[in-house]
Scaffold this motif. Structure first.
Motif, mmCIF file in Angstrom:
data_model
loop_
_atom_site.group_PDB
_atom_site.id
_atom_site.type_symbol
_atom_site.label_atom_id
_atom_site.label_comp_id
_atom_site.label_asym_id
_atom_site.label_seq_id
_atom_site.Cartn_x
_atom_site.Cartn_y
_atom_site.Cartn_z
ATOM 1 N N CYS A 14 34.867 54.359 21.776
ATOM 2 C CA CYS A 14 34.278 54.015 23.067
ATOM 3 C C CYS A 14 33.004 54.834 23.274
ATOM 4 C CB CYS A 14 35.306 54.280 24.170
ATOM 5 S SG CYS A 14 34.934 53.416 25.696
ATOM 6 N N THR A 15 32.005 54.612 22.398
ATOM 7 C CA THR A 15 30.758 55.348 22.538
ATOM 8 C C THR A 15 29.923 54.836 23.708
ATOM 9 O OG1 THR A 15 29.757 53.884 20.913
ATOM 10 C CG2 THR A 15 30.617 55.982 20.103
ATOM 11 N N LEU A 16 30.101 53.560 24.028
ATOM 12 C CA LEU A 16 29.406 52.969 25.173
ATOM 13 C C LEU A 16 30.405 52.124 25.945
ATOM 14 C CD1 LEU A 16 26.732 52.357 26.667
ATOM 15 C CD2 LEU A 16 26.469 50.400 25.142
ATOM 16 N N ARG A 17 30.444 52.347 27.236
ATOM 17 C CA ARG A 17 31.386 51.603 28.078
ATOM 18 C C ARG A 17 30.606 50.817 29.123
ATOM 19 N NH1 ARG A 17 36.473 54.318 31.211
ATOM 20 N NH2 ARG A 17 35.849 53.284 33.108
ATOM 21 N N THR A 18 30.876 49.510 29.208
ATOM 22 C CA THR A 18 30.232 48.657 30.187
ATOM 23 C C THR A 18 31.273 48.241 31.224
ATOM 24 O OG1 THR A 18 28.828 47.762 28.441
ATOM 25 C CG2 THR A 18 28.886 46.536 30.501
ATOM 26 N N CYS A 19 30.942 48.426 32.509
ATOM 27 C CA CYS A 19 31.870 48.071 33.578
ATOM 28 C C CYS A 19 31.189 47.111 34.550
ATOM 29 C CB CYS A 19 32.326 49.314 34.333
ATOM 30 S SG CYS A 19 33.264 50.470 33.308
ATOM 31 N N TRP A 20 31.977 46.265 35.167
ATOM 32 C CA TRP A 20 31.484 45.308 36.152
ATOM 33 C C TRP A 20 32.585 45.024 37.157
ATOM 34 C CZ3 TRP A 20 32.715 44.426 31.137
ATOM 35 C CH2 TRP A 20 33.773 43.548 30.897
ATOM 36 N N LYS A 21 32.180 44.470 38.290
ATOM 37 C CA LYS A 21 33.162 44.078 39.298
ATOM 38 C C LYS A 21 33.506 42.613 39.083
ATOM 39 C CE LYS A 21 32.333 47.345 42.947
ATOM 40 N NZ LYS A 21 32.234 47.529 44.373
ATOM 41 N N LYS A 22 34.800 42.295 39.220
ATOM 42 C CA LYS A 22 35.266 40.943 38.948
ATOM 43 C C LYS A 22 36.222 40.518 40.060
ATOM 44 C CE LYS A 22 37.735 38.347 35.419
ATOM 45 N NZ LYS A 22 38.459 38.426 34.177
ATOM 46 N N MET A 23 36.100 39.269 40.477
ATOM 47 C CA MET A 23 37.018 38.735 41.481
ATOM 48 C C MET A 23 38.401 38.576 40.870
ATOM 49 S SD MET A 23 35.829 37.970 44.518
ATOM 50 C CE MET A 23 36.816 36.639 45.127
ATOM 51 N N ALA A 24 39.412 38.798 41.701
ATOM 52 C CA ALA A 24 40.785 38.553 41.273
ATOM 53 C C ALA A 24 40.973 37.044 41.093
ATOM 54 C CB ALA A 24 41.750 39.090 42.323
ATOM 55 N N PRO A 25 41.986 36.609 40.342
ATOM 56 C CA PRO A 25 42.239 35.171 40.194
ATOM 57 C C PRO A 25 42.458 34.522 41.569
ATOM 58 C CG PRO A 25 43.558 36.410 38.639
ATOM 59 C CD PRO A 25 42.910 37.411 39.537
ATOM 60 N N PHE A 26 42.016 33.288 41.719
ATOM 61 C CA PHE A 26 42.049 32.583 42.998
ATOM 62 C C PHE A 26 43.457 32.553 43.590
ATOM 63 C CE2 PHE A 26 42.037 28.766 45.667
ATOM 64 C CZ PHE A 26 40.971 29.092 46.500
ATOM 65 N N ARG A 27 44.472 32.303 42.783
ATOM 66 C CA ARG A 27 45.858 32.241 43.252
ATOM 67 C C ARG A 27 46.275 33.579 43.862
ATOM 68 N NH1 ARG A 27 48.946 28.801 45.139
ATOM 69 N NH2 ARG A 27 48.280 27.379 43.540
ATOM 70 N N GLU A 28 45.887 34.666 43.217
ATOM 71 C CA GLU A 28 46.228 35.999 43.720
ATOM 72 C C GLU A 28 45.560 36.263 45.071
ATOM 73 O OE1 GLU A 28 45.354 40.519 42.300
ATOM 74 O OE2 GLU A 28 45.929 39.096 40.733
ATOM 75 N N VAL A 29 44.308 35.875 45.210
ATOM 76 C CA VAL A 29 43.594 36.041 46.482
ATOM 77 C C VAL A 29 44.290 35.234 47.573
ATOM 78 C CG1 VAL A 29 41.421 35.585 47.691
ATOM 79 C CG2 VAL A 29 41.380 36.534 45.381
ATOM 80 N N GLY A 30 44.661 34.000 47.261
ATOM 81 C CA GLY A 30 45.357 33.152 48.235
ATOM 82 C C GLY A 30 46.696 33.733 48.650
ATOM 83 N N ARG A 32 47.596 36.901 48.630
ATOM 84 C CA ARG A 32 47.347 38.082 49.473
ATOM 85 C C ARG A 32 46.954 37.677 50.892
ATOM 86 N NH1 ARG A 32 43.837 42.604 46.376
ATOM 87 N NH2 ARG A 32 45.536 43.568 45.242
ATOM 88 N N LEU A 33 46.082 36.690 50.995
ATOM 89 C CA LEU A 33 45.681 36.224 52.325
ATOM 90 C C LEU A 33 46.867 35.670 53.097
ATOM 91 C CD1 LEU A 33 42.238 34.500 51.726
ATOM 92 C CD2 LEU A 33 42.700 36.504 53.146
ATOM 93 N N LEU A 34 47.739 34.932 52.426
ATOM 94 C CA LEU A 34 48.920 34.382 53.084
ATOM 95 C C LEU A 34 49.834 35.497 53.583
ATOM 96 C CD1 LEU A 34 50.583 31.929 53.938
ATOM 97 C CD2 LEU A 34 51.679 32.011 51.699
ATOM 98 N N GLN A 35 50.025 36.526 52.772
ATOM 99 C CA GLN A 35 50.845 37.673 53.193
ATOM 100 C C GLN A 35 50.253 38.320 54.444
ATOM 101 O OE1 GLN A 35 50.930 40.212 49.737
ATOM 102 N NE2 GLN A 35 53.117 39.864 49.462
ATOM 103 N N ARG A 36 48.951 38.505 54.437
ATOM 104 C CA ARG A 36 48.302 39.138 55.589
ATOM 105 C C ARG A 36 48.328 38.215 56.801
ATOM 106 N NH1 ARG A 36 43.504 42.181 52.481
ATOM 107 N NH2 ARG A 36 44.829 43.745 51.502
ATOM 108 N N PHE A 37 48.163 36.928 56.578
ATOM 109 C CA PHE A 37 48.215 35.964 57.681
ATOM 110 C C PHE A 37 49.591 35.984 58.336
ATOM 111 C CE2 PHE A 37 49.308 31.730 59.225
ATOM 112 C CZ PHE A 37 48.286 31.514 60.137
ATOM 113 N N ASN A 38 50.647 35.997 57.514
ATOM 114 C CA ASN A 38 52.008 36.005 58.045
ATOM 115 C C ASN A 38 52.324 37.299 58.797
ATOM 116 O OD1 ASN A 38 52.603 33.439 57.171
ATOM 117 N ND2 ASN A 38 53.398 34.132 55.202
ATOM 118 N N GLY A 39 51.633 38.386 58.464
ATOM 119 C CA GLY A 39 51.868 39.654 59.142
ATOM 120 C C GLY A 39 50.778 40.013 60.135
ATOM 121 N N ALA A 40 49.967 39.025 60.557
ATOM 122 C CA ALA A 40 48.853 39.300 61.470
ATOM 123 C C ALA A 40 49.360 39.790 62.826
ATOM 124 C CB ALA A 40 48.008 38.038 61.652
#
Length: 148
Positions: A14-30, A32-40
């Motif tokens: 690992c002489t050079l490491r490249t990092c980036w930000k990536k969105m979570a899979p769409f199903r996972e985002v949905g 999480r939102l449903l869990q938060r919606f149900n506990g609003a």
């Protein structure tokens, strides 16, 4: 967003490491939102005019990750001109589904009726050179469930 990294180098070093930000899979985002919606939590403005406080007996005050709301959602089961809701009366539903497309949920527990429709539609269409499409008429029967 989550950080994902990849190492570059000879034979896996690992002489050079490249990092980036990536969105979570769409199903996972949905999910999480449903869990938060149900506990609003319902909130209202505090007397100081700056903070929000929970309405009613809440288990805990909401934190930065929680969803909050200040007004109840309108009842979309009944037609309402003010909100633009057409209601669910006469809406097609799936009588065998147990999810959100199912008749129990879509018809707001008012029940549904099953109806058989018979109509004509184009079928066995053929393209003839040049520029003509000829079709036969077929009789089609469809089972349809409609909300009361």
């Amino acid at each position: 967003m989550r950080v994902e990294c990849k190492c570059h180098g000879l034979s896996g070093s690992c002489t050079l490491r490249t990092c980036w930000k990536k969105m979570a899979p769409f199903r996972e985002v949905g999910d999480r939102l449903l869990q938060r919606f149900n506990g609003a939590s319902k909130v209202m403005g505090a007397n100081d005019g700056k903070t929000l406080m929970p309405v009613g007996l809440s288990i805990k005050p909401p934190d930065r990750q929680d969803l909050i709301y200040s007004a109840e959602s309108p009842d979309f089961c009944l037609a309402d001109r003010k909100t633009g809701s057409l209601g669910t009366r006469g809406r097609a539903c799936n009588s065998t589904a147990m999810d959100v497309s199912g008749c129990d949920l879509l018809c707001c527990e008012r029940g549904h009726r099953d109806q058989t429709l018979e109509f004509q539609e184009n079928c066995l269409c053929r393209f003839h050179w040049c520029c003509v499409v000829q079709c036969k008429k077929c009789s089609v029967r469809r089972e349809l469930s409609l909300c009361h």
